[in-house]
Enzyme design. Structure first.
Site, PDB file in Angstrom:
ATOM      1  N   ASP A 318       0.822  -1.204   0.000  1.00 36.03           N
ATOM      2  CA  ASP A 318       0.000   0.000   0.000  1.00 36.03           C
ATOM      3  C   ASP A 318       0.862   1.263   0.000  1.00 36.03           C
ATOM      4  OD1 ASP A 318      -2.676   1.249   0.363  1.00 36.03           O
ATOM      5  OD2 ASP A 318      -1.818   1.924   2.261  1.00 36.03           O
ATOM      6  N   GLU A 371       1.377  -0.552  -5.121  1.00 31.80           N
ATOM      7  CA  GLU A 371       0.407   0.506  -5.397  1.00 31.80           C
ATOM      8  C   GLU A 371       1.212   1.805  -5.406  1.00 31.80           C
ATOM      9  OE1 GLU A 371      -3.112   3.279  -3.800  1.00 31.80           O
ATOM     10  OE2 GLU A 371      -1.720   2.324  -2.437  1.00 31.80           O
TER      11      GLU A 371
END
Length: 637
Positions: A318, A371
């Protein structure tokens, strides 16, 4: 020379201190934390915690009435790792570390290496024994070693366990447990045709509204849905049904909750001490200190823990950009430049290279997915070539261009035509996965359906042609739960998906369409085996902006089963539509959006089209096809 003290196998020794201090103790989670052990004939638990700047540490728990003086820990040098053995500690017993800081304060902390935690709102850690977990996924794990994501299909169902489905039984949360979720989700995923599931928010976290992105227990599957054994059972069950499992993983930041990692021993242990580096002003969270060997070791060993101990097939990392850039989310004066005066976090770059080298080097076939929302070069490039070494990168640029185009009234799409073709200009600069994730259907961004222009038929038809374009485009695929049947409302973690919508034809028709696209993708090598090469993708007509029609070919390696896509992004029927083709062959219609089961009119049309010698789209051969409003036609040749 003094004789070295002989230590038991489970104890923290000099080598453990050395490797942890160097940042290379990849299985440190087997030593730090709480572990059931046997000391002679006595069974008990060995506790070990890194608290370098603590004055004293003791274990408090149900087994000693939370008494700070009952089980004091011994400090080990040079790193300040505190240890103790406590006999007869029962399974699932709750505990914390009581830490006396050098300022004289007493603070209580959950165990950073605990494998199980008390159900929120409680914040204690629990003793558990992972060695009891049994696995029966050896066939999956063996084939994973030879699995190559570059040449295999990968369509990901992104899901949040707590809100996928809920029990209507009057319980406060109504959560499905890990086992119940696995049984139901496997049936659904197999029917739909996905290859992987990606689970949001699995590591223990205190606040439901963070969706699991503010973690306090990095080594503990959240107790919201059951025990670590239940979690392992779920992974095992997915594998036995040939479904890969990806977890969201959050090394970008952690919350300031009193029981968590922040100021762990009264000082910044896990985070940068300078708040200009150690705090995210936008998120109100702490940032890991990537300059500390022990902190990098904590994170790398955590990634390995999920993949090696729990057989997880990949981690989606993330907020990578927030780690790479020192000025991410910060104004002038709120950040510290690196030694060269730049905004790149050199320590974090080194961390990612180390992380990916170790995780993927030790676990062939596993995935590390970034990401990463900027144009940082070589995110999926080889570490040896100064890349970060990730397996795949979320294509956030494609997602932005795609959604902005799809929101437009079809009349205005001709002015944004190249939004849909631009991604192919950089498609092979990285190994990409195309994503329509949870981030796109929350915070007033609307569900995928309600991003679409128009009313009624137009909304559903727009979504269908958009999904077909996505499935045909180069790159792996990810779609967030509920969007495959055109959820009307934005997603909320507090309620289950609106499954009741499947009583309505329009939602069933979208679901039918996505299902058939997914199965077409999975069974046709042209859709995936050359995902990283122009050999696998060819525009037929990328410039038909006045009609907002896109046509392209996906090529298989052997050329036996190629696919031609034609996508009409307007409500205008094109009864005279002609498409140029590379050869004078027969073209078989394999997917037609006008079919009644997808909400079309069901007009009868030939299944086979023979190309004739008639120039079109700059090609010597072509054939005609009656293209309906928002029509999609996929031909095999």
């Amino acid at each position: 020379m003094a004789e070295a003290k002989k230590i038991k196998a489970y104890e923290i020794g000099e080598l453990d201190h050395y490797l942890f201090g160097q940042g290379n103790h990849y299985e440190i989670y087997k030593k730090l934390g709480s572990h059931k052990v046997k000391d002679g004939d006595t069974e008990g638990v060995y506790f070990a915690v890194w608290a370098p700047n603590a004055k004293a540490v003791s274990v408090i728990g149900e087994f000693n009435n939370w008494d700070e003086t009952a089980n004091e820990m011994e400090r080990g040098e040079p790193l300040g790792i505190y240890t103790c053995f406590i006999p007869d500690v029962p399974e699932n017993a709750m505990y914390k570390y009581s830490i006396e800081t050098y300022s004289g304060a007493r603070i209580s902390k959950a165990d950073p290496f605990a494998n199980y935690a008390e159900m929120r709102p409680g914040t204690a850690s629990r003793v558990t024994d992972l060695s009891r977990i049994t696995w029966s996924d050896s066939a999956w794990m063996a084939q994973r070693k030879n699995w190559d994501h570059k040449e295999q299909p990968m369509s990901v169902y992104e899901a949040h366990i707590g809100s996928w489905k809920k029990h209507d039984d009057g319980t406060p949360d109504g959560f499905y447990n890990y086992r119940e979720f696995a049984r139901e989700a496997v049936k659904y995923i197999k029917d739909m045709g996905y290859t992987h599931i990606e689970l949001m928010g699995i590591a223990e976290h205190p606040f439901d509204g963070s969706w699991g992105y503010q973690v306090t227990g990095y080594f503990a599957p959240t107790s919201r849905y059951g025990t670590p054994e239940d979690f392992a059972w779920m992974i095992n069950y997915f594998h036995k049904n040939k479904i890969g499992v990806i977890l969201d993983w959050v090394p970008a930041h952690f919350p300031k909750d009193a029981h968590g990692l922040a100021d762990f021993d009264g000082t910044p242990v896990f985070e940068y001490a300078d708040p200009r580096k150690g705090e995210h002003p936008d998120w109100g969270t702490k940032v890991f200190d990537f300059g500390k060997n022990e902190v990098r070791n904590f994170l790398i060993s955590n990634a390995l823990f999920w993949i090696e101990e729990f057989h997880v097939d990949g981690l989606r990392v993330d907020a990578v950009a927030s780690i790479l850039y020192l000025d991410y989310g910060r104004k002038d004066g709120e950040w510290v430049a690196n030694e060269y005066g730049g905004n790149k976090n050199l320590e974090a770059i080194g961390f990612f290279k180390h992380l990916n080298s170790v995780v993927l080097g030790r676990n062939p076939g596993a995935l590390m997915i970034a990401e990463e929302s900027t144009a940082w070069p070589k995110v999926t490039g080889a570490v040896e070539d100064d890349g970060l070494g990730f397996s795949l990168k979320w294509n956030m640029g494609w997602m932005h261009d795609f959604t902005e185009y799809m929101k437009l009234d079809p009349y205005f799409r001709k002015g944004a035509h190249y939004n849909m073709t631009f991604a192919m200009s950089y498609a092979y600069s990285e190994h990409y996965i195309l994503v329509l994730s949870h981030d796109e259907v929350v915070h007033l961004k609307c569900s995928m359906l309600n991003k679409m222009p128009g009313l009624g038929f137009d909304k559903y038809a727009n979504l269908k042609v958009g999904y077909a374009f996505m499935m045909g485009h180069s790159g792996k695929k990810l779609l967030f739960m509920g969007q495959e049947f055109a959820q009307l409302r934005e997603w909320s973690e507090a309620r289950e998906l609106d499954w009741f919508l499947l009583a309505e034809d329009e939602h069933v028709q979208i679901q039918n369409w996505v299902r058939d696209l997914l199965h077409l993708y999975k069974r046709n090598k042209a859709m995936y085996e050359q995902d990283n090469s122009w050999d696998g993708f060819e525009w037929v007509n990328a410039d038909d902006k006045d009609r907002s029609i896109y046509s392209f070919i996906r090529h298989s390696k052997n050329g036996k089963k190629n696919l031609l896509f034609v996508c009409n992004f307007t409500p205008m029927a094109r009864d005279d539509y002609r498409v140029g083709v590379p050869r004078r062959k027969q073209y078989k219609l394999v997917l037609n959006s006008d079919d009644v089961k997808y909400g079309g009119k069901g007009e009868e049309r030939p299944l086979v089209y023979k190309a004739e010698k008639k120039e079109c789209d700059g090609r010597p051969y072509s054939f005609a096809y009656k293209l309906p409003p928002y029509g999609v036609a996929i031909f095999e040749f």
